[in-house]
Design an enzyme around this catalytic site. Structure first.
Site, mmCIF file in Angstrom:
data_model
loop_
_atom_site.group_PDB
_atom_site.id
_atom_site.type_symbol
_atom_site.label_atom_id
_atom_site.label_comp_id
_atom_site.label_asym_id
_atom_site.label_seq_id
_atom_site.Cartn_x
_atom_site.Cartn_y
_atom_site.Cartn_z
ATOM 1 C CE LYS A 189 -2.027 2.661 2.975
ATOM 2 N NZ LYS A 189 -1.880 3.928 2.199
ATOM 3 C CD GLU A 265 13.685 1.361 7.218
ATOM 4 O OE1 GLU A 265 13.514 2.158 6.306
ATOM 5 O OE2 GLU A 265 14.635 0.564 7.261
ATOM 6 C CB CYS A 299 13.278 9.522 7.506
ATOM 7 S SG CYS A 299 14.407 8.413 6.652
ATOM 8 C CD GLU A 373 9.610 13.279 11.489
ATOM 9 O OE1 GLU A 373 8.530 12.708 11.760
ATOM 10 O OE2 GLU A 373 10.494 12.760 10.781
HETATM 11 P P1 NAD Z 1 2.366 8.351 7.701
HETATM 12 O O1 NAD Z 1 2.712 7.553 8.900
HETATM 13 O O2 NAD Z 1 1.301 9.394 7.832
HETATM 14 O O3 NAD Z 1 1.878 7.396 6.509
HETATM 15 C C1 NAD Z 1 2.693 6.348 6.039
HETATM 16 C C2 NAD Z 1 1.823 5.258 5.449
HETATM 17 O O4 NAD Z 1 1.074 4.639 6.493
HETATM 18 C C3 NAD Z 1 0.818 5.744 4.420
HETATM 19 O O5 NAD Z 1 0.757 4.796 3.391
HETATM 20 C C4 NAD Z 1 -0.481 5.773 5.198
HETATM 21 O O6 NAD Z 1 -1.637 5.625 4.417
HETATM 22 C C5 NAD Z 1 -0.287 4.577 6.118
HETATM 23 N N1 NAD Z 1 -1.092 4.588 7.344
HETATM 24 C C6 NAD Z 1 -1.452 5.670 8.098
HETATM 25 N N2 NAD Z 1 -2.172 5.253 9.187
HETATM 26 C C7 NAD Z 1 -2.251 3.902 9.106
HETATM 27 C C8 NAD Z 1 -2.864 2.889 9.911
HETATM 28 N N3 NAD Z 1 -3.527 3.198 11.043
HETATM 29 N N4 NAD Z 1 -2.743 1.612 9.522
HETATM 30 C C9 NAD Z 1 -2.056 1.295 8.399
HETATM 31 N N5 NAD Z 1 -1.478 2.186 7.590
HETATM 32 C C10 NAD Z 1 -1.563 3.475 7.939
HETATM 33 O O7 NAD Z 1 3.729 8.966 7.179
HETATM 34 P P2 NAD Z 1 3.958 9.980 5.994
HETATM 35 O O8 NAD Z 1 3.410 11.338 6.368
HETATM 36 O O9 NAD Z 1 3.502 9.343 4.741
HETATM 37 O O10 NAD Z 1 5.566 10.020 5.957
HETATM 38 C C11 NAD Z 1 6.329 10.919 6.704
HETATM 39 C C12 NAD Z 1 6.851 10.227 7.955
HETATM 40 O O11 NAD Z 1 7.573 9.064 7.589
HETATM 41 C C13 NAD Z 1 7.853 11.095 8.747
HETATM 42 O O12 NAD Z 1 7.631 10.904 10.131
HETATM 43 C C14 NAD Z 1 9.213 10.517 8.335
HETATM 44 O O13 NAD Z 1 10.264 10.725 9.255
HETATM 45 C C15 NAD Z 1 8.860 9.053 8.223
HETATM 46 N N6 NAD Z 1 9.819 8.356 7.382
HETATM 47 C C16 NAD Z 1 10.720 7.513 7.973
HETATM 48 C C17 NAD Z 1 11.663 6.855 7.198
HETATM 49 C C18 NAD Z 1 12.686 5.942 7.801
HETATM 50 O O14 NAD Z 1 13.362 5.252 7.036
HETATM 51 N N7 NAD Z 1 12.849 5.885 9.118
HETATM 52 C C19 NAD Z 1 11.673 7.044 5.823
HETATM 53 C C20 NAD Z 1 10.745 7.915 5.265
HETATM 54 C C21 NAD Z 1 9.816 8.565 6.042
HETATM 55 O O1 6OD Z 2 18.339 4.917 1.569
HETATM 56 C C1 6OD Z 2 17.538 4.113 2.066
HETATM 57 O O2 6OD Z 2 17.636 2.908 1.918
HETATM 58 C C2 6OD Z 2 16.413 4.606 2.860
HETATM 59 N N1 6OD Z 2 15.643 3.656 3.425
HETATM 60 C C3 6OD Z 2 16.209 5.924 2.983
HETATM 61 C C4 6OD Z 2 15.170 6.492 3.750
HETATM 62 C C5 6OD Z 2 14.947 7.807 3.672
HETATM 63 C C6 6OD Z 2 13.878 8.419 4.403
HETATM 64 O O3 6OD Z 2 13.171 9.327 3.989
#
Ligand code: NAD
Ligand code: 6OD
Length: 469
Positions: A189, A265, A299, A373
């Site tokens: 998804k 993540e 992130c 954040e």
């Molecule tokens: P989000 O958590 O709002 O959404 C991520 C995904 O989860 C979407 O597909 C959403 O539809 C789904 N989702 C939301 N609620 C859900 C539920 N209750 N059950 C199942 N699925 C659900 O995140 P976002 O706004 O799309 O992304 C930004 C966030 O992601 C930031 O906090 C960023 O730091 C984090 N992020 C982390 C990493 C990492 O590697 N650690 C990488 C990229 C982004």
């Molecule tokens: O480089 C990657 O493999 C990775 N998972 C990056 C994540 C970036 C977050 O926004």
């Protein structure tokens, strides 16, 4: 195939994005609009998977685990993954177009990072899966004949992959590739904000001959939509999720009843620590990149910058100057993007989602801007007076994803990097990636590690076979 241009920005725009279930594209039922963040226009309508369609996708995935997919050898599966990488490259312009339309990111970023990394993820995990060996232990037995123990790696089963909107294709493929390399069936998804590149991936997987049901795509939202239905489904064995920490917490609750394996993540509030002995220009350019890349929406981006007192004023002045010079605009207006306000363009971009690059100073360390954040082009810069204080300030957060340390002292580099309470620390660089390395966070930033052997471990069940000799 031509890349998008300013005159023809979205040459491959699809009108309608279907789900993919059991090898069939499904267009019926509810739908939602995919909006372009540059100008607020509707790009496409997207079929939203309800609980019943998610259930069909999970059942199709389970059935696929009993079909021809299960009988492929690891080299055969890996050959298919390589074809996926090749096909992504053949359809490169379409992927780039989809990614910039959904996210508004620059053409330069999508064509040099996001899409090439998607293809690279498939190749990297094909290589890693092929190279994986297994454990073997010989043991003694009372009768003197002995026994041999060896482990085999089985797929975990049906894996749910849930991705966010900031690096949609890079992060979706970062999980789908190892899951398939290990022989699982996937229900993916993408974010409701960025469904297009995942829809293209579904087509590509079909085109290269991945058997029906092995990869299923469900579009929709999180709570009370496709996301929640997927993570609470009793026949899903494991969830690989990237997104916000609060969403991770909600998913963990939904997944608890059927005790699913989780790889999370999550969010970050990453620190960059700049010592006075660092190469000033390299640290400045590196920090501009780590704060503002992808509009601060990686992130790993630095949102807290700590600078040793002797160079503090000079560094803040230079950082603010660089931030003011960054150009704000759509995908075709330069890779550079300056603070605190919403820019006005006097054209359709005023309906888009823009904010000025922002550098903040002088807040207390417990201010919301320093603690929570933001996930945008914003950082707070504060001075420090000693190595111990720098480490203490950097670690004073509930998050623990990444850190960047800038210094010319080799000893200090190792000493400080080790003390960072994070999963990934860079010294004199940022976002330099080797796909074999462990990737993930501590504290609120995640559970487990992905990357290299860590992803293979998450997506496999090791089984021991003991043979009496
Ligand atoms: P989000 O958590 O709002 O959404 C991520 C995904 O989860 C979407 O597909 C959403 O539809 C789904 N989702 C939301 N609620 C859900 C539920 N209750 N059950 C199942 N699925 C659900 O995140 P976002 O706004 O799309 O992304 C930004 C966030 O992601 C930031 O906090 C960023 O730091 C984090 N992020 C982390 C990493 C990492 O590697 N650690 C990488 C990229 C982004
Ligand atoms: O480089 C990657 O493999 C990775 N998972 C990056 C994540 C970036 C977050 O926004």
């Amino acid at each position: 195939m031509r890349l998008p241009t300013e005159a023809d920005p979205y040459p491959f725009a699809a009108q309608q994005l279907p789900c993919l279930v059991g090898g069939q594209f499904v267009r019926q039922g509810r739908s939602f609009e995919n909006i372009n963040p540059v100008n607020g226009r509707v790009l496409a309508t997207v079929t939203e998977a309800d609980e019943a369609l998610v259930d069909r996708a999970v059942q199709a995935a389970r059935a696929a685990l009993r079909g021809p997919w299960a009988r492929l050898s690891t080299p055969e599966r890996c050959a298919l993954l390589r074809k996926v990488a090749e096909r992504i490259e053949q359809r490169f312009a379409e992927f780039v177009s989809a990614e910039i339309a959904d996210t508004g990111k620059t053409l330069q970023q999508a064509s040099s990072i996001d899409i090439p990394r998607g293809a690279a993820n498939f190749r990297a995990y094909a290589d890693l899966a092929l190279a994986r060996g297994s454990e073997c232990f010989e043991m003694g037995t009372p009768d003197g004949r002995g026994a041999l123990n060896y482990s085999v790696h089985k797929p975990v089963g049906v894996v749910a992959v849930i991705a966010p909107w900031n690096l949609p294709f890079l992060l979706m493929t970062w999980k789908v590739a190892p899951a398939l390399a290990c022989g699982n069936a996937v229900v993916a998804k993408p974010s409701e904000e960025t469904p297009s590149s995942a829809a293209l991936l579904a087509e590509v997987l079909q085109e290269v001959g991945v058997p029906p049901g092995v990869f299923n795509l469900v579009h929709g939202f999180g709570p009370r939509s496709a996301g929640e239905a997927l993570v609470s489904h009793p026949d899903v064995n494991a969830i690989a999720f990237t997104g916000e920490s609060a969403t991770g917490s909600a998913i963990m609750k939904s997944a608890a009843d059927s005790v699913k394996a989780l790889s999370f993540e999550l969010g970050g509030k990453n620190a960059a620590v700049v010592f006075a002995d660092a190469d000033f220009d390299a640290a400045l350019s590196g920090t501009v990149r780590s704060v503002f890349s992808n509009c601060g929406q990686v992130c790993l981006c630095s949102e807290r910058v700590y600078v040793e007192r002797p160079i503090f004023e000079r560094f803040v002045e230079a950082l603010a100057q660089r931030a003011r010079k960054l150009k704000i605009g759509g995908p075709f207006e330069g890779a550079d993007m300056c603070g605190g306000g919403v820019p006005s363009f006097g054209d359709e971009r005023d309906r888009g989602a823009f904010i000025e690059p922002t550098v903040v100073c002088g807040l207390a360390e417990d201010a919301r801007c320093v603690k929570e954040e933001i996930f945008g082009p914003v950082c707070h810069v504060a001075p420090f007076d000693s190595e111990e204080q720098a480490v203490q300030m950097a670690n004073d957060t509930r998050y623990g994803l990444a850190a960047a340390v800038w210094t010319s002292s080799l000893q200090r580099a190792h000493r400080v990097a080790r003390q960072m309470e994070v999963g990934i620390a860079w010294v004199n660089d940022w976002f330099l990636r080797d796909l074999r390395t462990p990737f993930g966070g501590v504290k609120l930033s995640g559970i487990g590690r992905e990357g290299g052997a860590h992803s293979l471990a998450f997506f496999s069940e090791p089984m021991n076979i003991c043979v009496k000799l």
